[in-house]
Write a protein that holds these residues in place. Structure first.
Motif, PDB file in Angstrom:
ATOM      1  N   HIS A   1     -21.120 -21.566  75.321  1.00 38.63           N
ATOM      2  CA  HIS A   1     -21.208 -21.052  76.281  1.00 38.63           C
ATOM      3  C   HIS A   1     -22.207 -19.781  75.695  1.00 38.63           C
TER       4      HIS A   1
ATOM      5  N   HIS B   1     -12.975 -24.890  78.927  1.00 39.71           N
ATOM      6  CA  HIS B   1     -13.622 -24.855  78.510  1.00 39.71           C
ATOM      7  C   HIS B   1     -14.407 -25.643  79.410  1.00 39.71           C
TER       8      HIS B   1
ATOM      9  N   GLN C   1      -8.485 -19.851  69.930  1.00 38.58           N
ATOM     10  CA  GLN C   1      -8.314 -18.624  71.679  1.00 38.58           C
ATOM     11  C   GLN C   1      -6.322 -18.572  70.855  1.00 38.58           C
TER      12      GLN C   1
ATOM     13  N   HIS D   1     -15.623 -24.563  69.195  1.00 39.18           N
ATOM     14  CA  HIS D   1     -15.295 -23.542  69.626  1.00 39.18           C
ATOM     15  C   HIS D   1     -13.843 -22.490  69.275  1.00 39.18           C
TER      16      HIS D   1
ATOM     17  N   ASP E   1     -16.005 -15.723  70.639  1.00 43.12           N
ATOM     18  CA  ASP E   1     -15.944 -17.187  71.867  1.00 43.12           C
ATOM     19  C   ASP E   1     -17.506 -17.746  72.531  1.00 43.12           C
ATOM     20  N   GLY E   2     -17.868 -18.728  71.958  1.00 46.39           N
ATOM     21  CA  GLY E   2     -18.444 -19.040  72.665  1.00 46.39           C
ATOM     22  C   GLY E   2     -19.995 -19.604  71.946  1.00 46.39           C
TER      23      GLY E   2
ATOM     24  N   GLU F   1     -19.828 -19.929  81.737  1.00 42.69           N
ATOM     25  CA  GLU F   1     -18.725 -20.403  81.574  1.00 42.69           C
ATOM     26  C   GLU F   1     -17.238 -19.666  81.818  1.00 42.69           C
ATOM     27  N   GLU F   2     -17.483 -18.593  81.623  1.00 39.84           N
ATOM     28  CA  GLU F   2     -16.574 -17.278  81.633  1.00 39.84           C
ATOM     29  C   GLU F   2     -16.579 -16.797  83.090  1.00 39.84           C
TER      30      GLU F   2
END
Ligand SMILES: [Zn+2]
Length: 425
Positions: free
Chosen positions: A91, A369, A204, A201, A102-103, A136-137
């Motif tokens: 994303h 995800h 995290q 990805h 992130d993405g 996505e978030e």
């Protein structure tokens, strides 16, 4: 000769890593405010990011367009036009005050891999598509996975009427972005068009770092159950009500929270439980709390495991409430199923990791995800890349150049050796 070839290959791989880092920085500059990276769905910055990514895709030899929900879609044809594709992606929206990785790491790595194939004139017996998912978030409209749900054909049109904090509806925001809300159905893809969905990805979390590994194979995207718990006792004067006569809702909540923690810590199967918010009423120094509400988030890599854990935890909290003479109400506010990564795809991820000389290490994804939506139309798999300290959703999010390199090498090897399911022996 082979040695020379290896050295050239190493140099070229290093260039892939450099390329990824340069693009991560370039995309990371597109933000609502310069100091805090924020790029929410359908914002002006989101649009600028989409245009930048479209340009990168075209430079990499792909045809590229925006679909009706704002996903950036690139396609690199195979040996002949019109073949089903291996879809790669991640994303390009962010949380507020986000990190750069992130993405974008997965999206940019995919584009850089296709650019490398294109440079070598290499065509495969399948097409490659790269999708930059628009949302996505779920920061702006409190509804996640909008981009991948549109692609999977499970987009719920009723969310078009929801509004952001400024009162702008999703329908209006789509039109401002230059999209037609009536056409979201056109973003949906069919099973026949796709061989697999594969996402790289950042992890995290700290597990790869702890194991001293740059990459890992994801086993499943953990399902989650969220509960809202409410304990009611009796408010009273902090000075006059004797301890034995109290019905303190906050003390009951505290005991429940510790019970949740102990239960999850004792679990051997990777169960995680979190109480992330708590609210005590009336909330004064000199008043015994009469009512407390708190949330519980429970995740595990298998649905049956999570469901059993939720049942047992609710039973324990009920016992605590009963002993303390508190009334208890527990409601499930959100539930999503575990998404297992397909075994046949996972095996190919593992082969690519081993082929690059790394130990194959499997781990579940505790975070959600786009694969959670994509699984409705296609098998999914994920590659995780180590991030420093496991920090994410934070400006300190960081991936080392060598690890970005490792991720790109694994993805490129995976693409070049990819075998569709029906061809797996
Ligand atoms: Zn993400």
């Amino acid at each position: 000769m082979d040695e020379v070839k290896t050295r050239i290959a190493e140099r070229e791989n290093a260039l892939l890593g450099d390329e990824i880092l340069a693009r991560i920085d370039e995309l990371g500059k597109i933000s609502e405010t310069p100091e805090h990276l924020t790029r929410v769905f359908l914002s002006k910055e989101h649009r600028a990011a989409a245009d930048l990514i479209l340009g990168w895709m075209r430079d990499a030899g792909m045809r590229a367009h925006l679909d009706a929900i704002g996903n950036v879609c690139g396609r690199y044809e195979g040996e002949r036009p019109g073949l089903p594709c291996l879809m790669l992606g991640s994303h390009y929206d962010t949380v507020r005050d986000a990190g750069k990785w992130d993405g974008p790491l997965g999206l940019i790595t995919a584009i850089v891999c296709v650019a490398d194939l294109n440079k070598r004139g290499k065509r495969l017996p399948f097409a490659i598509e790269v999708t930059g998912f628009a949302d996505e978030e779920g920061v702006r409209f409190a509804s996640t996975l909008l981009g991948s749900r549109a692609v999977a054909g499970t987009f719920d049109d009723s969310v078009l009427g929801t509004s952001d904090r400024a009162g702008v509806s999703m329908r209006d925001a789509l039109m401002t972005f230059g999209l037609d809300p009536g056409h979201i159905g056109a973003a949906a893809r069919t099973r026949r068009e796709l061989h697999a969905y594969l996402e790289l990805h950042i992890e995290q979390g700290p597990v790869l770092e702890e194991n001293n590994l740059p990459v890992g194979v994801v086993t499943a995207i953990a399902g989650a159950t969220r509960l809202a718990a409410n304990l009611t006792g009796m408010a009273g004067h902090a000075g006059t009500v004797p301890m034995a006569l109290r019905r303190d809702a906050l003390a009951g909540a505290a005991e429940s929270i510790v019970a949740i923690e102990e239960f999850c810590r004792a679990d051997q199967g990777g169960l995680v439980g979190t109480v992330g918010t708590i609210n005590a009423m009336p909330g004064a120094t000199n008043v015994i709390p009469g009512q407390v509400s708190f949330t519980i988030d429970i995740r595990a890599a298998a649905d049956a495991h999570r469901k059993l854990a939720v049942t047992e935890l609710v039973r324990q909290i009920e016992a605590i409430a009963k002993r303390r003479k508190l009334a208890l109400q527990v409601d499930v506010t959100h539930e999503n199923r575990t998404v297992p990564c397909a075994l046949w795809l996972k095996a190919q991820v593992a082969d690519a990791i081993a082929g690059e000389g790394f130990r194959v290490f499997e781990l579940p994804s505790g975070a959600g995800h786009d694969g959670m939506a994509m699984i409705d139309i296609v098998d999914v798999a994920m590659v995780f890349v180590r991030c420093r300290g496991g920090v994410s959703h934070h400006p300190d999010e960081h991936v080392d150049r060598a690890d970005a390199d490792a991720g790109a090498r694994v993805l490129l090897r995976l693409i070049e050796n990819f075998t569709p399911r029906d061809a797996v022996g």
